[in-house]
Design an enzyme around this catalytic site. Structure first.
Site, short mmCIF file in Angstrom:
data_model
loop_
_atom_site.label_atom_id
_atom_site.label_comp_id
_atom_site.label_asym_id
_atom_site.label_seq_id
_atom_site.Cartn_x
_atom_site.Cartn_y
_atom_site.Cartn_z
N LYS A 87 28.11 -11.53 13.48
CA LYS A 87 28.42 -12.83 12.91
C LYS A 87 28.21 -13.91 13.97
O LYS A 87 28.61 -13.74 15.13
CB LYS A 87 29.85 -12.87 12.38
CG LYS A 87 30.22 -11.69 11.49
CD LYS A 87 29.33 -11.58 10.26
CE LYS A 87 29.70 -10.36 9.42
NZ LYS A 87 28.81 -10.18 8.25
N ALA A 144 34.15 -0.64 2.65
CA ALA A 144 34.57 -1.07 1.32
C ALA A 144 33.94 -2.41 0.92
O ALA A 144 33.79 -3.29 1.76
CB ALA A 144 36.10 -1.19 1.28
N ASP A 185 41.04 2.72 10.76
CA ASP A 185 40.49 1.58 11.49
C ASP A 185 39.10 1.93 12.01
O ASP A 185 38.92 2.90 12.74
CB ASP A 185 41.42 1.23 12.66
CG ASP A 185 40.98 -0.02 13.42
OD1 ASP A 185 39.83 -0.46 13.24
OD2 ASP A 185 41.81 -0.56 14.18
N SER A 223 25.87 -7.25 -0.78
CA SER A 223 25.58 -6.97 0.63
C SER A 223 24.69 -5.75 0.77
O SER A 223 24.08 -5.53 1.82
CB SER A 223 26.88 -6.75 1.41
OG SER A 223 27.51 -5.53 1.03
N GLY A 230 28.79 -1.40 -0.39
CA GLY A 230 27.43 -1.92 -0.53
C GLY A 230 26.43 -1.24 0.39
O GLY A 230 25.32 -0.90 -0.02
#
Length: 363
Positions: free
Chosen positions: A305, A220, A259, A187, A223
């Protein structure tokens, strides 16, 4: 010059077609799009003879989400003789605008990849022949249009041109990047490509440099953090998951196991906010708008997305929602692209040009 050719990711022809039909209609250039599934390109047929050239000049390429490249189709040649493809091309190119460079390209498909070796070999003789006929300048001229030969088979080609100020500067519209061997995930290439697409190369020394601070939400294993660290930045990585130890060993990363939707910096010294979280686009849009409106960052790059259906409509809807939120403060510039390294997402860049202009170049 009634046709406009759009390159796109295979499988996203419907999105590219819907977008060009929408944008061309808004500009008063009616027509219809021809698209074949998984072909990697779309042809927009204008009803008026000069509208293809008008769109290539006036429709801002940077504003198109799903287009990798945009060019005017001058001629389409089928059944080229395999023993002499040059002569028909030279004949068809007569009367074209004088171009300053040539790109011999294919769709980004398996069939296109099989033609790539031929295209590399064909470029030199095609360039020499077209220069000899006065279609190309004797030396490369970046201020002139670019001539494109778009081969869909070894005997079929679309001959066209794009304007140097309104195109992708990359061959086939794809930046050629090499995956860093020490990057924690592939990524990483998404963010690197975004930098190439959204940030002018001459501004990297001020906008992508050491001394700046970055925040990576949903970091995490790291990338995207990797790209900021590689440019000398100090990074706050926000994720409940583990970060790559190689990044932690640099001393440039502070990992907060929190978060990403709740964490905020204690000081307003963050320049870059990046985010690649698998979340509903509306949540990410709201989060990015909150950061930008609170001036908790200066520039942001993030992914949205997309659903499996109505991807263009969903992209437009979310970008409109983002624009409406940011209009509360004003002065923001939003750009979105379906990058080569993206899959079912688009990458969005937001900045305030007036603040970017204040950055001092590094000595």
């Amino acid at each position: 010059m009634k046709q406009l050719l759009i390159y796109c990711r295979p499988g996203f022809e419907k999105e590219a077609a819907a977008e060009i039909q929408d944008r061309a209609g808004q500009m008063g250039c009616p027509g219809f799009a021809r698209a074949k599934d998984d072909s990697g390109y779309v042809v927009y047929e204008c009803f008026q003879p000069e509208d293809g050239d008008l769109l290539a000049r006036k429709l801002p390429f940077r504003e198109l989400i799903f287009a990798r490249q945009m060019l005017v189709v001058w001629a389409e040649l089928n059944d080229l003789p395999l023993d002499d493809r040059i002569a028909p091309l030279v004949g068809a190119a007569e009367g074209m605008p004088l171009c300053g460079d040539i790109r011999v390209e294919t769709p980004d498909t398996n069939e296109g990849k099989e033609l790539s070796r031929f295209c590399r070999k064909f470029t030199v003789p095609a360039r020499q022949a077209l220069r000899g006929k006065g279609v190309l300048t004797r030396a490369e001229a970046r201020n002139r249009p670019t001539l494109h030969l778009f081969f869909t088979a070894n005997n079929r080609v679309m001959l066209g041109y794009s304007y140097s100020y309104n195109q992708s500067p990359f061959h086939m519209g794809i930046p050629r990047l090499r995956f860093p061997a020490d990057a924690p995930s592939r990524s990483s290439l998404k963010l690197e490509e975004a930098f190439h697409v959204f940030i002018p190369r001459e501004e990297w020394d001020t906008r992508l440099t050491s001394g700046l601070r970055g925040v990576d939400l949903g970091a995490a294993p790291g990338g995207w953090t990797y790209q900021l660290v590689a440019r000398g930045m100090m990074v706050a990585a926000i994720d409940n998951g583990p970060m790559a130890q190689s990044l932690m060993d640099t001393g440039q990363v502070k990992h907060y196991r929190e978060d990403g939707f709740k964490w905020r910096p204690s000081r307003k010294n963050v320049y870059w906010l990046v985010c690649d979280m698998v979340e509903k686009p509306a949540r990410v849009v709201a989060l990015m708008a909150d950061w930008l409106l609170a001036e908790d960052c200066q520039e942001a790059i993030f992914n949205l997305k997309l659903p499996m259906k109505k991807r263009y409509a969903e992209a437009v809807h979310n970008l409109q929602q983002l624009q409406e939120k940011l209009d509360q403060l004003g002065g923001f510039q939003i750009q979105a692209k379906h990058l080569y390294h993206d899959r079912e997402e688009i990458t969005v860049h937001v900045c305030q040009p007036r603040k970017v202009a204040k950055l001092e170049p590094k000595a």
